[in-house]
Design a protein around this motif. Structure first.
Motif, PDB file in Angstrom:
ATOM      1  N   TYR A  77      -9.944   2.433  18.505  1.00  0.00           N
ATOM      2  CA  TYR A  77      -8.608   1.905  18.792  1.00  0.00           C
ATOM      3  C   TYR A  77      -8.625   0.378  18.813  1.00  0.00           C
ATOM      4  O   TYR A  77      -7.702  -0.275  18.321  1.00  0.00           O
ATOM      5  CB  TYR A  77      -8.113   2.415  20.141  1.00  0.00           C
ATOM      6  N   ASN A  81      -6.238  -1.256  16.139  1.00  0.00           N
ATOM      7  CA  ASN A  81      -4.938  -1.641  16.701  1.00  0.00           C
ATOM      8  C   ASN A  81      -4.909  -3.026  17.333  1.00  0.00           C
ATOM      9  O   ASN A  81      -3.838  -3.645  17.394  1.00  0.00           O
ATOM     10  CB  ASN A  81      -4.497  -0.606  17.729  1.00  0.00           C
ATOM     11  N   TYR A 134      -4.921   4.712  23.552  1.00  0.00           N
ATOM     12  CA  TYR A 134      -4.024   4.364  22.444  1.00  0.00           C
ATOM     13  C   TYR A 134      -2.905   3.445  22.921  1.00  0.00           C
ATOM     14  O   TYR A 134      -2.659   2.384  22.315  1.00  0.00           O
ATOM     15  CB  TYR A 134      -3.431   5.634  21.832  1.00  0.00           C
TER      16      TYR A 134
END
Length: 321
Positions: A77, A81, A134
């Motif tokens: 992640y 991200n 997340y």
């Protein structure tokens, strides 16, 4: 209009590419696959975990690329991200500081409780209180966006569904087929309300945000909250799949999910568990959004949740899965 679109091969990114091209825009696609699978003017293969070196001039950037799986290694992640967003912004700063439109997630707001009428100004839990890794990574991306020197927007879709879905529908279908989809029972007998957003509505709003130069944060939904279980039962019926019959108290489901996540993280190499705490929370807590800002800036959605449901069912019946 000439845009750089990250994640152009993805579920949302592919729809954004198609919507932008229908408007006559030039779309420079960016993705990890060797070749594009959507209608882009040009395509560059690149993993945004690494710095972006690209010789392109664009009018705007739409950053759709993300790891959206509900379960993965924390490092995955971070690279996809957080580092990915940082690298997009570093590139934009060195290429004329065009407006950057970041596709975040409504999950940055979530807590383990019902939340009704969430607005863009509703409290966002601190990183350590985010509902999962997340959502924490998407919040970190938002914080990077807010420090960008150029114009920026943050769009937060809620529960995106539709043909081509690789996150929500496949997991529901797999669990239903295996008889593992439980009917979670809350102590509070009130129905679970949820907002949904069809993928083409998301793409429409993102392209409208670019066209109108929208800045700041905007929550995106169809603006039609539904009762979760009646909607799910109707969808399963239309797909020819069994409804959940096993009633499981929320507390027991959450305990099982926590145990499954610990086992996955410690001895199973982060293999996705059959049940996650995030999944249990989404099936047991209401989440609805006030879309006043979205409607004011971008207008009504192009079609309804029911239109979207029929679209999804038709795609499934045509073997789209």
């Amino acid at each position: 209009m000439r845009i750089l679109l990250t994640g152009s091969n993805g579920f949302v990114g592919g729809r954004v590419a198609a919507t932008a091209r229908r408007r006559g825009w030039q779309v420079i696609g960016l993705g990890r696959q060797p070749r594009p699978n959507g209608p882009v003017e040009a395509y560059h293969r690149h993993d945004l975990a690494d710095p972006l070196r690209l010789d392109e001039t664009v009018d705007a950037v739409v950053h759709c690329a993300a790891l959206a799986s509900p379960w993965a290694r924390p490092e995955a992640y971070r690279r996809a991200n957080v580092d990915g967003t940082r690298h997009v912004l570093e590139w934009a700063r060195s290429h004329g500081t065009p407006p950057v439109h970041y596709v975040s997630s409504s999950s940055v707001f979530y807590i383990q409780a019902d939340q009704l009428g969430i607005t863009e100004d509703s409290p966002i839990p601190a990183p350590e209180r985010q509902i999962n890794v997340y959502s924490r990574s998407k919040l970190a991306g938002e914080r990077l966006m807010r420090a960008y020197a150029g114009a920026w927007s943050i769009v937060r879709p809620r529960a995106v569904f539709g043909p081509g879905d690789t996150v929500l529908l496949p997991r529901v279908v797999q669990a239903a087929r295996a008889g593992r989809l439980p009917l979670l029972v809350r102590r509070d007998p009130s129905p679970v309300l949820t907002d949904l957003t069809h993928v083409d509505v998301v793409a429409h709003y993102i392209v409208e945000a670019v066209a109108h130069g929208v800045t700041g944060a905007v929550n995106l939904t169809n603006g039609e909250p539904v009762e979760l279980y009646p909607f799910l039962f109707g969808l399963l019926d239309d797909l020819g799949l069994p409804r959940p019959a096993r009633r499981v108290p929320v507390g027991a489901a959450m305990a099982l999910a926590r145990g499954s996540e610990i086992a996955s993280a410690t001895v199973l190499g982060y293999r996705e568990p059959p049940i996650t705490t995030f999944g249990v929370s989404m099936f047991t807590h209401s989440k609805t959004f006030d879309v006043t800002r979205c409607r004011t800036l971008l207008g009504p959605p192009p079609f309804s949740v029911e239109d979207g449901r029929r679209d999804l069912v038709q795609w499934w019946r045509n073997g789209g899965h």
